[in-house]
Design an enzyme around this catalytic site. Sequence first.
Site, PDB file in Angstrom:
ATOM      1  N   LYS A 193      19.403  45.755   1.264  1.00 45.45           N
ATOM      2  CA  LYS A 193      18.645  46.869   0.592  1.00 45.45           C
ATOM      3  C   LYS A 193      19.436  48.362   0.916  1.00 45.45           C
ATOM      4  O   LYS A 193      18.467  48.477   2.817  1.00 45.45           O
ATOM      5  CB  LYS A 193      17.190  46.762   1.014  1.00 45.45           C
ATOM      6  CG  LYS A 193      15.756  47.571   0.179  1.00 45.45           C
ATOM      7  CD  LYS A 193      14.647  46.728   0.848  1.00 45.45           C
ATOM      8  CE  LYS A 193      13.763  47.378  -0.560  1.00 45.45           C
ATOM      9  NZ  LYS A 193      12.492  47.180  -0.468  1.00 45.45           N
ATOM     10  N   GLY A 199      14.588  49.645  -6.633  1.00 39.94           N
ATOM     11  CA  GLY A 199      13.418  49.828  -7.091  1.00 39.94           C
ATOM     12  C   GLY A 199      13.031  51.369  -6.143  1.00 39.94           C
ATOM     13  O   GLY A 199      14.351  52.284  -5.854  1.00 39.94           O
ATOM     14  N   ASP A 250       2.053  44.108  -3.090  1.00 40.14           N
ATOM     15  CA  ASP A 250       2.645  44.827  -4.230  1.00 40.14           C
ATOM     16  C   ASP A 250       3.325  43.067  -5.216  1.00 40.14           C
ATOM     17  O   ASP A 250       4.587  43.227  -5.680  1.00 40.14           O
ATOM     18  CB  ASP A 250       4.314  45.325  -4.143  1.00 40.14           C
ATOM     19  CG  ASP A 250       4.792  46.305  -5.927  1.00 40.14           C
ATOM     20  OD1 ASP A 250       3.730  46.093  -6.420  1.00 40.14           O
ATOM     21  OD2 ASP A 250       5.969  46.610  -5.506  1.00 40.14           O
TER      22      ASP A 250
HETATM   23  N1  LIG Z   1      17.209  38.551  -0.902  1.00 46.00           N
HETATM   24  C1  LIG Z   1      17.386  39.360  -2.663  1.00 46.00           C
HETATM   25  N2  LIG Z   1      18.112  38.835  -2.942  1.00 46.00           N
HETATM   26  C2  LIG Z   1      18.567  38.142  -4.249  1.00 46.00           C
HETATM   27  N3  LIG Z   1      17.540  39.973  -4.415  1.00 46.00           N
HETATM   28  C3  LIG Z   1      17.035  40.748  -4.223  1.00 46.00           C
HETATM   29  C4  LIG Z   1      16.662  40.514  -2.633  1.00 46.00           C
HETATM   30  N4  LIG Z   1      15.950  41.385  -2.494  1.00 46.00           N
HETATM   31  C5  LIG Z   1      15.881  42.356  -3.498  1.00 46.00           C
HETATM   32  N5  LIG Z   1      16.237  41.812  -4.505  1.00 46.00           N
HETATM   33  C6  LIG Z   1      16.659  42.126  -6.192  1.00 46.00           C
HETATM   34  O1  LIG Z   1      16.973  43.763  -5.854  1.00 46.00           O
HETATM   35  C7  LIG Z   1      15.482  44.599  -6.523  1.00 46.00           C
HETATM   36  C8  LIG Z   1      14.904  45.151  -5.631  1.00 46.00           C
HETATM   37  O2  LIG Z   1      14.254  45.081  -4.353  1.00 46.00           O
HETATM   38  P1  LIG Z   1      12.834  45.282  -3.819  1.00 46.00           P
HETATM   39  O3  LIG Z   1      11.393  44.697  -4.436  1.00 46.00           O
HETATM   40  O4  LIG Z   1      12.879  44.431  -2.111  1.00 46.00           O
HETATM   41  O5  LIG Z   1      13.293  46.719  -3.824  1.00 46.00           O
HETATM   42  P2  LIG Z   1      12.166  47.597  -3.894  1.00 46.00           P
HETATM   43  O6  LIG Z   1      12.952  48.953  -4.453  1.00 46.00           O
HETATM   44  O7  LIG Z   1      10.691  47.693  -3.509  1.00 46.00           O
HETATM   45  O8  LIG Z   1      11.535  48.064  -5.471  1.00 46.00           O
HETATM   46  P3  LIG Z   1       9.987  48.044  -6.544  1.00 46.00           P
HETATM   47  O9  LIG Z   1      10.649  49.616  -6.979  1.00 46.00           O
HETATM   48  O10 LIG Z   1       9.797  46.460  -6.461  1.00 46.00           O
HETATM   49  O11 LIG Z   1       9.641  48.571  -5.103  1.00 46.00           O
HETATM   50  C9  LIG Z   1      14.890  43.107  -6.726  1.00 46.00           C
HETATM   51  O12 LIG Z   1      13.460  43.092  -7.744  1.00 46.00           O
HETATM   52  C10 LIG Z   1      15.721  42.055  -6.546  1.00 46.00           C
HETATM   53  O13 LIG Z   1      16.090  42.362  -7.990  1.00 46.00           O
END
Ligand SMILES: Nc1ncnc2c1ncn2[C@@H]1O[C@H](COP(=O)(O)OP(=O)(O)OP(=O)(O)O)[C@@H](O)[C@H]1O
Length: 952
Positions: free
Chosen positions: A148, A128, A246
């Site tokens: 992450k 993301g 969000d």
């Molecule tokens: N704890 C978890 N277990 C499994 N998959 C996860 C987990 N956390 C995140 N993901 C996967 O990773 C993706 C991205 O995570 P997250 O939304 O935290 O990242 P982001 O960079 O903040 O994304 P966004 O652009 O939506 O803000 C999630 O949509 C999910 O598919």
Amino acid sequence: MDELSPSPQSKDSAASLWRPSQLVFGPYSTQTQSEAPNSKSQTLRVVVTKPFVARLTKDIVETYHICNPQFKYSEELNPKRYLTSPSIGVLNDGYDNVNSDLILTVNFVLVNLDTQRRYVVKDVLGHGTFGQVAKCWVPETNSFVAVKIIKNQPAYYQQALVEVSILTTLNKKYDPEDKHHIVRIYDHFVYHRHLCICFELLDTNLYELIKINHFRGLSLTIVQLFSKQILHGLALLKDAGIIHCDLKPENILLCTSVKPAEIKIIDFGSACMEDRTVYSYIQSRYYRSPEVLLGYQYTTSIDMWSFGCIVAELFLGLPLFPGASEFDLLRRMIEILGGQPPDCVLKEAKNTSKFFKCIRSVHNVENGELSASGKSAYQALTEEEYEARELKRPSIGKEYFNRMNLEEIVTNYPYRKNLPKEDVVKESQIRLALVDFLKGLVEFDPAKRWSPFQASKHPFVTGEPFTRPYKPPLETPRMPVAQNIRVDHHPGGGHWFAAGLSPNIPGRNRVSMHSSPHFQVVPYAHANSYGSVGSHGSYNDGTGLGSSYGSYGDTSNVFAYYSPVGPSGMNMHAQGNVPMLGSSPDARRRIIQYSHGNGLGMSPSAGSFAPLPLGTSPSQFTPPSSYSQVSAGSPGHYGPTSPARGSCHGSPLGKMAAVSQFNRRKSWGYPGGSQTQESSSSHWQGQATDGTSSNQAEGNSQILGSSPSHLHLNANAGSWKQQRGGSGISPGYLAIQSMPASFTVGSNMQFPNTTGVAHEKPEASLSLPDPGDWDPNYSDELLLQEDGSDVSCFTTEFSQGMHLNSAEKLVGAGRFNRVSNTSAGLSFQRQNGPIQSYSHAEVGSPPSTNEPLAGYARLPKPSHFPHISQNSPSRLGQQYQRSSQGRPTNSRGGDWNHMKVQAPPPNFNSGGPLSPGNSSFSNGMSWGRRASHPVTSIPPASRGRKDYGRIA
Ligand SMILES: Nc1ncnc2c1ncn2[C@@H]1O[C@H](COP(=O)(O)OP(=O)(O)OP(=O)(O)O)[C@@H](O)[C@H]1O
């Protein structure tokens, strides 16, 4: 006697007597000895010469060695399976790709250097705005976690620290027993200059669940269950005074390690404290509340709006307000809900004149009262009026609900085929409850919108019979709490809220300063927090919300200690014979890349906690609109691996946002300003060891204007530009970069409104465009487009044991497909597309009672729906497939390491390397409203709608 010689008796008897010698022949049996214990062991030996190829490959090392005695095998020579795209290392000594993402390969090992805990990357779960999320195996515990890996950019790093801090607070202080459906954070550390945050491994998200269900929505039982659980989470957030900002189906993940399966809220990367609502451009569009859209002050109630949208979507299978632009979003809200935001909101909101015209005097508008005539003083602009004002046509998406209101949408929704009459009656009652429930959530007036506590008492959630419109219990008003949170961050990987993470714990609770010279203090002023612990609407687990409204605050302090380690200052080491003059690695890069930079006086980038002073702001952190004007005609250009929202972080908006955010804080002189200043100051001070100034006495804006941070701002923007190779940088952004530093930071930057259209409210004319409006790739045709993946990559585990919704025929056709006699009974398969609205001409006669789907969209012609073709390419280009093999943790509690956030419990194995492929949904739970058999054809468990309604 010769056995083979016939006896002198008759021929017949001779034939029957003859039998082969045991020595020559034996009967062939496939039975093993264990299967036939009484049978005599008869082993059939077949000698097969190993094929040449097998011999060569099995012993290939020897073969190579024979060919070349110098040859020596090393594992490093094995071809790598790249999980990150692009996989070419161009930044960070080749570790990062052009997007500042760490290039991951299968079996790449992330190490927490403090604890030596190793995380072996097995797959990518998603990515993301902030980076990638990898499924990792922890050898130490033989378990899986989700890690992450934040982009190696200061702004992401800093905002991710906020995520760590907020989640840590929520986990440890507010929900130590893991009962509130908030994802658990286990650990975090910096590796190769990337902040890595380790979470419990969860399963698919609710958007994917709906998608798997062919966009038919889920059963009311499931909707109720999930609603209740999400409310548990939201009550906790409200209690903590934290706004998620969000909330959307993509950020609610299934947790199938517990039975029945639960949901968990993830992604606190956009979250903020209720009293620190510094960003005005938040929430993904479909789930964006009216007050955010209008640029009005907001509270935790914006999450309740999003929650309402999610509940409706779970039931309908489609977003309730799939606005293709903010104009379209508001138009849909008004149409579906009736009414409009109250005048008291419209009067104050910054963007009102973008969407409304004033038709009466607003002088009487007080406390939400209408004008003297009893009518609103504001009228929503028509498309034409909007176009005249904004000099562009607003994007308008498809109609999915045929201009029905909320009640009609829910009550006319097709019932499951063959549902017994009494069940139809029962469900229709629950639907009425649902309508009433939704009305309290998607309420225009934030002051009237129900709180989590109030919503949790609604019959739709409690299951009590719904007899009349619900009157929520009064919510005890919360009193402001003067308190500050002190968040300590240990740069070496230990980032924790010192014992007093909670606002309730007074005084300073901080760990000793790390030895890092880059360590800094960032005060996290929490002056008006309502986040008293255990108070106000907190849940009594299992029994719904409790009603303890106590414990109003004290005057504790909360400070954030953020280290400039990592992207913004850690692991500093000289490179390329370039002197490092008091600069962070970013500055260092800048020095390297920009010969005109002398490196002097540059502020380390991580100095500030909230304002994202660099030109690398994640897109959603857009400052209040009134302080800068970005030309709407400066669309971002997304790289192929950059999802719309994610890509926006590299968008001009994001960068502009960062700059103007900085200015805003300075010019407003609100408490955050002191944070910025102090942060800059301390940061700067931290850099003194590098031989630069240790000017600590940064005062207000003027001093700020000449602060090192100030200089850094522009310089870093340049760095960004350089790193991105100039791509995707808008003219607007370049304009910012080229400004003199003093101007950029030291002035209340306001760019001329290029539209030249007079606005009733001058602030509104300075509003930032909705990126969805300027997204050059946006098309509402793509609303339901699958990612470019094909079904072949569906994991069988999804189809096993998971009962989402039946492929069973609906009454007629799809939920949104009007049933004609000819189409009745058609199984509404995914490839047909879920919906097609009537054209106005088609809507025709009103729905009859015999035609429950009347008014819903007509069965589409497949050819008209390229966007829902399974093979249709994603407009995002190449994307990762979300692997669904991730399985969740088994255990949900227990501290792992007190020094760390929370480690996975020893048995948190969510699959383990030895047990791959177990179904994520094998808990036998039936999810679907029409489900009676497992789904056999499942859409790819790909990432969600990266484009639609994203913050982008
Ligand atoms: N704890 C978890 N277990 C499994 N998959 C996860 C987990 N956390 C995140 N993901 C996967 O990773 C993706 C991205 O995570 P997250 O939304 O935290 O990242 P982001 O960079 O903040 O994304 P966004 O652009 O939506 O803000 C999630 O949509 C999910 O598919």
